[in-house]
Design a protein around this motif. Sequence first.
Motif, mmCIF file in Angstrom:
data_model
loop_
_atom_site.group_PDB
_atom_site.id
_atom_site.type_symbol
_atom_site.label_atom_id
_atom_site.label_comp_id
_atom_site.label_asym_id
_atom_site.label_seq_id
_atom_site.Cartn_x
_atom_site.Cartn_y
_atom_site.Cartn_z
ATOM 1 N N GLY A 32 67.424 -42.316 74.515
ATOM 2 C CA GLY A 32 67.888 -43.255 75.526
ATOM 3 C C GLY A 32 68.317 -44.608 75.026
ATOM 4 O O GLY A 32 68.547 -45.517 75.837
ATOM 5 N N CYS A 33 68.459 -44.800 73.732
ATOM 6 C CA CYS A 33 68.878 -46.107 73.204
ATOM 7 C C CYS A 33 70.375 -46.300 73.418
ATOM 8 O O CYS A 33 71.177 -45.403 73.127
ATOM 9 C CB CYS A 33 68.542 -46.218 71.726
ATOM 10 S SG CYS A 33 66.776 -46.210 71.383
ATOM 11 N N LYS A 34 70.740 -47.464 73.895
ATOM 12 C CA LYS A 34 72.142 -47.771 74.159
ATOM 13 C C LYS A 34 72.802 -48.527 73.014
ATOM 14 O O LYS A 34 74.011 -48.448 72.839
ATOM 15 C CB LYS A 34 72.256 -48.595 75.453
ATOM 16 C CG LYS A 34 71.834 -47.852 76.715
ATOM 17 C CD LYS A 34 72.011 -48.734 77.931
ATOM 18 C CE LYS A 34 71.609 -48.000 79.197
ATOM 19 N NZ LYS A 34 71.781 -48.845 80.407
ATOM 20 N N GLU A 35 72.025 -49.293 72.293
ATOM 21 C CA GLU A 35 72.570 -50.065 71.176
ATOM 22 C C GLU A 35 71.906 -49.590 69.890
ATOM 23 O O GLU A 35 70.682 -49.681 69.735
ATOM 24 C CB GLU A 35 72.334 -51.555 71.388
ATOM 25 C CG GLU A 35 73.120 -52.110 72.572
ATOM 26 C CD GLU A 35 72.843 -53.586 72.802
ATOM 27 O OE1 GLU A 35 73.741 -54.412 72.541
ATOM 28 O OE2 GLU A 35 71.731 -53.902 73.236
ATOM 29 N N ILE A 36 72.729 -49.088 68.981
ATOM 30 C CA ILE A 36 72.230 -48.461 67.760
ATOM 31 C C ILE A 36 73.012 -49.020 66.575
ATOM 32 O O ILE A 36 74.250 -48.970 66.554
ATOM 33 C CB ILE A 36 72.405 -46.925 67.831
ATOM 34 C CG1 ILE A 36 71.600 -46.355 69.003
ATOM 35 C CG2 ILE A 36 71.999 -46.268 66.515
ATOM 36 C CD1 ILE A 36 71.955 -44.935 69.358
ATOM 37 N N PHE A 37 72.312 -49.545 65.600
ATOM 38 C CA PHE A 37 72.942 -50.107 64.406
ATOM 39 C C PHE A 37 72.567 -49.271 63.192
ATOM 40 O O PHE A 37 71.380 -49.044 62.937
ATOM 41 C CB PHE A 37 72.508 -51.555 64.193
ATOM 42 C CG PHE A 37 73.043 -52.517 65.218
ATOM 43 C CD1 PHE A 37 74.153 -53.294 64.942
ATOM 44 C CD2 PHE A 37 72.442 -52.629 66.470
ATOM 45 C CE1 PHE A 37 74.653 -54.178 65.893
ATOM 46 C CE2 PHE A 37 72.930 -53.505 67.424
ATOM 47 C CZ PHE A 37 74.036 -54.289 67.132
ATOM 48 N N VAL A 38 73.573 -48.828 62.455
ATOM 49 C CA VAL A 38 73.366 -48.118 61.190
ATOM 50 C C VAL A 38 74.165 -48.871 60.138
ATOM 51 O O VAL A 38 75.400 -48.887 60.181
ATOM 52 C CB VAL A 38 73.817 -46.650 61.276
ATOM 53 C CG1 VAL A 38 73.638 -45.959 59.931
ATOM 54 C CG2 VAL A 38 73.039 -45.912 62.364
ATOM 55 N N ASP A 39 73.483 -49.527 59.189
ATOM 56 C CA ASP A 39 74.131 -50.429 58.239
ATOM 57 C C ASP A 39 74.044 -49.917 56.811
ATOM 58 O O ASP A 39 72.965 -49.532 56.352
ATOM 59 C CB ASP A 39 73.467 -51.818 58.272
ATOM 60 C CG ASP A 39 73.731 -52.564 59.564
ATOM 61 O OD1 ASP A 39 74.302 -51.954 60.483
ATOM 62 O OD2 ASP A 39 73.362 -53.740 59.640
ATOM 63 N N ASP A 40 75.166 -49.948 56.118
ATOM 64 C CA ASP A 40 75.191 -49.670 54.682
ATOM 65 C C ASP A 40 74.965 -50.994 53.961
ATOM 66 O O ASP A 40 75.870 -51.829 53.852
ATOM 67 C CB ASP A 40 76.532 -49.066 54.284
ATOM 68 C CG ASP A 40 76.599 -48.701 52.799
ATOM 69 O OD1 ASP A 40 75.665 -49.091 52.041
ATOM 70 O OD2 ASP A 40 77.563 -48.040 52.380
ATOM 71 N N LEU A 41 73.744 -51.192 53.463
ATOM 72 C CA LEU A 41 73.365 -52.459 52.832
ATOM 73 C C LEU A 41 73.150 -52.318 51.325
ATOM 74 O O LEU A 41 72.556 -53.194 50.700
ATOM 75 C CB LEU A 41 72.082 -52.995 53.481
ATOM 76 C CG LEU A 41 72.140 -53.273 54.984
ATOM 77 C CD1 LEU A 41 70.774 -53.740 55.482
ATOM 78 C CD2 LEU A 41 73.212 -54.290 55.319
ATOM 79 N N ARG A 42 73.633 -51.231 50.747
ATOM 80 C CA ARG A 42 73.346 -50.965 49.337
ATOM 81 C C ARG A 42 73.841 -52.073 48.413
ATOM 82 O O ARG A 42 73.113 -52.527 47.520
ATOM 83 C CB ARG A 42 73.954 -49.624 48.913
ATOM 84 C CG ARG A 42 73.302 -48.402 49.539
ATOM 85 C CD ARG A 42 74.067 -47.144 49.184
ATOM 86 N NE ARG A 42 75.416 -47.200 49.729
ATOM 87 C CZ ARG A 42 76.392 -46.352 49.375
ATOM 88 N NH1 ARG A 42 76.158 -45.404 48.478
ATOM 89 N NH2 ARG A 42 77.602 -46.467 49.921
ATOM 90 N N GLU A 43 75.081 -52.501 48.617
ATOM 91 C CA GLU A 43 75.631 -53.513 47.725
ATOM 92 C C GLU A 43 74.902 -54.848 47.880
ATOM 93 O O GLU A 43 74.544 -55.492 46.892
ATOM 94 C CB GLU A 43 77.130 -53.689 47.997
ATOM 95 C CG GLU A 43 77.832 -54.671 47.061
ATOM 96 C CD GLU A 43 77.908 -54.179 45.617
ATOM 97 O OE1 GLU A 43 78.296 -54.983 44.756
ATOM 98 O OE2 GLU A 43 77.572 -53.018 45.348
ATOM 99 N N GLU A 44 74.682 -55.259 49.117
ATOM 100 C CA GLU A 44 73.956 -56.511 49.355
ATOM 101 C C GLU A 44 72.542 -56.431 48.789
ATOM 102 O O GLU A 44 72.041 -57.405 48.211
ATOM 103 C CB GLU A 44 73.906 -56.817 50.852
ATOM 104 C CG GLU A 44 73.228 -58.139 51.191
ATOM 105 C CD GLU A 44 73.202 -58.432 52.675
ATOM 106 O OE1 GLU A 44 72.676 -59.502 53.051
ATOM 107 O OE2 GLU A 44 73.696 -57.603 53.464
#
Length: 443
Positions: free
Chosen positions: A94-106
């Motif tokens: 039921g989540c409406k806002e979902i963030f999937v971040d590629d942070l490998r370089e940082e």
Amino acid sequence: MSLTTRSSLPSGGSRRPSFHTRSKGRSSSIVSARAAGKSGPVKKVVLAYSGGLDTSIILKWLQDEYNCEVVTFTADLGQGEEVEPARAKAEAMGCKEIFVDDLREEFVRDYVFPMFRGNALYEGTYLLGTSIARPLISKRQIEIANMVGADAVSHGATGKGNDQIRFELGYYALKPDIKVIAPWREWDLHSRSSMVAYADKAGIPVPEAKRGDASAYSRDANLLHISHEGNQLEDPWWEPEEDMWTRTVSWYDAPDEPTELVITFDKGDPVAINGEDMKPHEILTKLNEVGGANGVGRLDIVESRYVGMKSRGAYETPGGTVLFHARRALESICLDRGEMHMKDEMSAQYSELIYNGFWFSPDREMMQAAIDKCSESVKGDVRLKLYKGNVIITGRRSPNSLFDEKLSTFEDDEGLYDQSDAGGFIKLNALRLRTLNRVRGGH
């Protein structure tokens, strides 16, 4: 560059089930008080969400107990597994806002490499693979909280470990008024069986390895390392079985011929391998591959947690182990004695600050400024061989080298150094010792 993807369910999307797990006799007023928090109700919370069983249970628990909207944040730090499935799991809950971040370089550029410039080793052994990931996760959670208007953040760290401290020190350093929800310190799910029962009733899939007496290792992974804790490792006399290790081959099974590498550094950071320029995360990925294939980077230690207890952990840090030894070799010819020794004195305190979660503290930043200044001259190449768990340095060269062959030679130095000068130097250094002997007598 960070790649961020965000999903939203349509307004008619599925909502969470109404199952609640609470102790008998718990009144609704207690639940309401919890939902209100210490400074008003929680309306929206950003959860650090891996998609695994524990954080899936936490997601559901937050919905049930706080009656709030949950925004999930999943970070790709190079843990070696797909992060996209976490999106589907969050949507299903039921989540409406979902963030999937590629942070490998940082992660590698702004956290791992600066830490490695400081030659950080906690208690002389641990390369801080878990510790250094937490400030980046905390920072991104706070950024998302600001972006979506959340009034709280949450994590899945237990009340016994270091990670709760690391996460929360990061939160408060970046947003002092943020509300923090730490389920492991609040809920009554104090056993694996109770968590599995909760998941079953809530319709959360439970892997077989998590059921009954089948106790899996607790693992944390990113591009720098993977850690193994729990299970039989809780007996410090028990020797880990070979199938526990996942990133390194056994020393016995490693190749019988060494692998030779030349790593190029500039301002203390690696920039190329065997003459090929690479991005920071590509360098660490490559060194993980060749290091792991040669059995480099295994560590089995008992460490002192910040909360006060001892903990045993087994770590695999192949690329980091190679980098640590390579940089030290280059520093030996690029740094003045005073620089090196002062840096070594700082290293223990610097490492402890990172281990304890003070990445965003002014004292860590002060040390980092000195470390970075010291690293400006660390430029050149290191040649090494990887062989059955060993990192063997075979050469180092630098345009900034302080090694003077004419001064160091056992042959004629052409008058650059008058050996008779050493006598006076020694006598001056011995003056206090001779005085002590005259006054107090010999030992």
